[in-house]
Design a protein around this motif. Structure first.
Motif, PDB file in Angstrom:
ATOM      1  N   PHE A  69      20.956  26.928 -25.179  1.00 32.01           N
ATOM      2  CA  PHE A  69      19.958  27.932 -24.846  1.00 32.01           C
ATOM      3  C   PHE A  69      20.081  29.153 -25.767  1.00 32.01           C
ATOM      4  N   VAL A  70      21.318  29.614 -25.982  1.00 29.01           N
ATOM      5  CA  VAL A  70      21.540  30.790 -26.828  1.00 29.01           C
ATOM      6  C   VAL A  70      21.117  30.525 -28.265  1.00 29.01           C
ATOM      7  N   ASN A  71      21.333  29.295 -28.732  1.00 31.15           N
ATOM      8  CA  ASN A  71      21.020  28.941 -30.118  1.00 31.15           C
ATOM      9  C   ASN A  71      19.570  28.527 -30.323  1.00 31.15           C
ATOM     10  N   ALA A  72      18.812  28.429 -29.263  1.00 33.05           N
ATOM     11  CA  ALA A  72      17.414  28.009 -29.383  1.00 33.05           C
ATOM     12  C   ALA A  72      16.584  29.090 -30.063  1.00 33.05           C
ATOM     13  N   ASP A  73      15.514  28.658 -30.694  1.00 28.29           N
ATOM     14  CA  ASP A  73      14.567  29.591 -31.315  1.00 28.29           C
ATOM     15  C   ASP A  73      14.009  30.515 -30.226  1.00 28.29           C
ATOM     16  N   PRO A  74      14.127  31.841 -30.401  1.00 24.50           N
ATOM     17  CA  PRO A  74      13.653  32.770 -29.350  1.00 24.50           C
ATOM     18  C   PRO A  74      12.213  32.527 -28.926  1.00 24.50           C
ATOM     19  N   VAL A  75      11.407  31.953 -29.802  1.00 23.60           N
ATOM     20  CA  VAL A  75      10.004  31.762 -29.458  1.00 23.60           C
ATOM     21  C   VAL A  75       9.819  30.793 -28.302  1.00 23.60           C
ATOM     22  N   VAL A  76      10.809  29.884 -28.095  1.00 27.24           N
ATOM     23  CA  VAL A  76      10.643  28.875 -27.038  1.00 27.24           C
ATOM     24  C   VAL A  76      10.594  29.510 -25.654  1.00 27.24           C
ATOM     25  N   TRP A  77      11.168  30.715 -25.513  1.00 27.25           N
ATOM     26  CA  TRP A  77      11.232  31.342 -24.187  1.00 27.25           C
ATOM     27  C   TRP A  77       9.907  31.974 -23.778  1.00 27.25           C
ATOM     28  N   LYS A  78       8.924  31.924 -24.686  1.00 25.27           N
ATOM     29  CA  LYS A  78       7.580  32.355 -24.318  1.00 25.27           C
ATOM     30  C   LYS A  78       6.830  31.257 -23.578  1.00 25.27           C
ATOM     31  N   ASN A  79       7.416  30.070 -23.577  1.00 25.78           N
ATOM     32  CA  ASN A  79       6.865  28.949 -22.802  1.00 25.78           C
ATOM     33  C   ASN A  79       7.371  29.085 -21.364  1.00 25.78           C
ATOM     34  N   PRO A  80       6.473  29.217 -20.377  1.00 29.45           N
ATOM     35  CA  PRO A  80       6.925  29.394 -18.982  1.00 29.45           C
ATOM     36  C   PRO A  80       7.847  28.274 -18.506  1.00 29.45           C
ATOM     37  N   LYS A  81       7.664  27.069 -18.970  1.00 28.00           N
ATOM     38  CA  LYS A  81       8.542  25.969 -18.562  1.00 28.00           C
ATOM     39  C   LYS A  81       9.985  26.267 -18.962  1.00 28.00           C
ATOM     40  N   ASN A  82      10.169  26.778 -20.171  1.00 28.62           N
ATOM     41  CA  ASN A  82      11.518  27.070 -20.643  1.00 28.62           C
ATOM     42  C   ASN A  82      12.101  28.290 -19.936  1.00 28.62           C
ATOM     43  N   ALA A  83      11.263  29.281 -19.665  1.00 29.79           N
ATOM     44  CA  ALA A  83      11.744  30.464 -18.946  1.00 29.79           C
ATOM     45  C   ALA A  83      12.207  30.083 -17.546  1.00 29.79           C
ATOM     46  N   ARG A  84      11.438  29.207 -16.896  1.00 25.76           N
ATOM     47  CA  ARG A  84      11.859  28.746 -15.560  1.00 25.76           C
ATOM     48  C   ARG A  84      13.147  27.938 -15.657  1.00 25.76           C
ATOM     49  N   ALA A  85      13.306  27.182 -16.747  1.00 25.73           N
ATOM     50  CA  ALA A  85      14.534  26.402 -16.934  1.00 25.73           C
ATOM     51  C   ALA A  85      15.747  27.313 -17.025  1.00 25.73           C
ATOM     52  N   ALA A  86      15.569  28.495 -17.659  1.00 21.63           N
ATOM     53  CA  ALA A  86      16.689  29.435 -17.782  1.00 21.63           C
ATOM     54  C   ALA A  86      17.121  29.939 -16.406  1.00 21.63           C
ATOM     55  N   VAL A  87      16.159  30.234 -15.530  1.00 20.97           N
ATOM     56  CA  VAL A  87      16.488  30.703 -14.184  1.00 20.97           C
ATOM     57  C   VAL A  87      17.120  29.577 -13.365  1.00 20.97           C
ATOM     58  N   THR A  88      16.558  28.373 -13.485  1.00 28.38           N
ATOM     59  CA  THR A  88      17.131  27.230 -12.768  1.00 28.38           C
ATOM     60  C   THR A  88      18.565  26.973 -13.219  1.00 28.38           C
ATOM     61  N   TYR A  89      18.810  27.065 -14.521  1.00 27.84           N
ATOM     62  CA  TYR A  89      20.166  26.928 -15.074  1.00 27.84           C
ATOM     63  C   TYR A  89      21.092  27.954 -14.428  1.00 27.84           C
ATOM     64  N   LEU A  90      20.635  29.197 -14.325  1.00 31.42           N
ATOM     65  CA  LEU A  90      21.451  30.262 -13.738  1.00 31.42           C
ATOM     66  C   LEU A  90      21.782  29.955 -12.285  1.00 31.42           C
ATOM     67  N   LEU A  91      20.781  29.553 -11.489  1.00 34.46           N
ATOM     68  CA  LEU A  91      20.984  29.306 -10.066  1.00 34.46           C
ATOM     69  C   LEU A  91      21.704  27.989  -9.794  1.00 34.46           C
ATOM     70  N   SER A  92      21.870  27.178 -10.832  1.00 37.46           N
ATOM     71  CA  SER A  92      22.594  25.906 -10.697  1.00 37.46           C
ATOM     72  C   SER A  92      24.054  26.044 -11.103  1.00 37.46           C
TER      73      SER A  92
END
Length: 395
Positions: free
Chosen positions: A66-89
């Protein structure tokens, strides 16, 4: 214990793949990478200890990806939700903090801030941020996780709200570790709310659907410790249903559970329930065992204030105090003090009152606690102290 399934085996192989080989693979979106964590967690719900042991490595790898991913990918809501799901998991809040610092995460700030506050142990802030979120309005990929967090935040103050959120989590992600976790939590919330019907139904469902989960043994132990404290465990009319439920637990656990129920009922003055639970414990223990001696003590202690007073007092006097737990020795003295000061009184038959007929059945003996009030007060004080010690031990 079940062995890891094909999905988990594939994931283990993936973790061992060299970075050079990984570089040749097509770049995957963060939400796609998260699928391997979900697959691993489903294996955990099925009982794979190998999958459980691999989870921390998968989370670490995901954090790095996630840290090494291209920052632009986090503008995709699917990826942003994945970051929160990762945190809560179980993922690292530092990773999500870096993602937020490096660019915009395309997700409702209330959800992101609430999730971070919850993980970092700021429940009031988490409650304020997540309180207005309706899980069913969210995509399934994150809705169940948010519902779980909301249930935890509501559990102490609003059992109904917690149960509603847990119901949502279970229905949104059936057959997954989310459902398994939601079931475990909801069972104890229902017990604390004295909702026996729900407690019974969900416990049976858990034992039927997730008996092999790696968390099931811990669940059984918690169930055994907690059930004695629920008020429905002291209601004799529910005892047959309680027995049917507890019969689903491991045989070695049940005698101590019934003894715990019997003692809790006894110190709370629920003598009928104490009698039933002690009797059940005695049927599950061997003659001459310490468990059988405790069961005999609790049964006699319950009956000493009933019409079986004389026989119960004899049983109490025969109890070997040296074979009881230390906390029960003082309780035995207290109960004996009560029993020895109980006297039976039969009604006086006057000249106008001949021997009882069928229309006038004889009155049974009744218990009079009036003699030696100081001794009775001392016994009650001892019972109260015993109850306090019980609560401290079972926290």
């Amino acid at each position: 214990m079940m062995r890891a399934g094909p999905i988990a085996v594939a994931l283990f192989a993936l973790l061992g793949t060299a970075r050079a080989e990984q570089a040749e693979a097509p770049v995957r979106e963060p939400y796609q990478l998260l699928r391997k964590l979900h697959a691993l967690q489903d294996e955990i719900a099925r009982g794979s200890m190998e999958a459980h042991n691999a989870q921390s490595a998968v989370l670490k790898q995901l954090g790095e990806d996630f840290v090494n991913a291209d920052p632009v990918v986090w503008k995709n809501p699917k990826n942003a939700r994945a970051a929160v799901t990762y945190l809560l998991s179980g993922g690292s809040p530092e990773v999500v903090g870096k993602l937020r610092a490096h660019g915009e995460l395309a997700i409702d700030a209330a959800i992101l801030d609430g999730a971070i506050a919850y993980i970092e142990g700021r429940p009031d802030e988490a409650r304020a941020r997540l309180g207005g979120i309706k899980p069913r309005d969210l995509p399934v990929s994150i809705a169940a996780e948010v519902a779980l967090v909301q249930s935890a935040l509501a559990a102490q103050d609003d059992a109904k709200a917690a149960i509603d959120r847990l119901d949502e989590a279970r229905l949104l992600m059936p057959g997954t570790l989310i459902e398994e976790a939601a079931l475990r939590r909801e069972i104890f919330v229902a017990g604390q709310a004295d909702d026996f019907d729900r407690f019974e139904a969900l416990s049976l469902r858990y034992l039927r659907r997730f008996r092999s989960s790696i968390y099931s043994e811990n669940f059984r132990q918690r169930l055994g410790r907690a059930v004695a404290r629920f008020s429905f465990a002291q209601q004799p009319q529910r005892f047959p249903r309680l027995v049917a439920l507890l019969d689903q637990l491991d045989g070695a656990d049940r005698p101590s559970l019934y003894l715990r129920i019997a003692r809790t009922a006894l110190v709370n003055g629920k003598v009928e329930m104490a009698d039933l639970a002690a009797e059940r414990a005695m049927t599950l223990t061997d003659e001459g065992s310490a468990g059988r001696e405790r069961g005999r003590f609790y049964r006699a202690a319950a009956r000493v204030v009933t019409h079986a007073h004389e026989e119960a007092l004899l049983d109490l006097q025969a109890v070997e105090a040296a074979r009881l737990p230390e906390r029960d020795v003082e309780l035995l003295r207290a109960v004996l003090a009560v029993g020895r000061n109980v006297r039976k009184v039969r009604p006086v038959v006057t000249a106008q009152q001949d021997a009882p007929s069928e229309s006038q059945p004889s009155m049974g003996p009744r218990i009079d606690f009036s003699p030696s009030r100081a001794t009775i007060n001392r016994a009650q004080a001892l019972l109260n102290e015993s109850q306090r010690q019980l609560k401290q031990q079972e926290r």
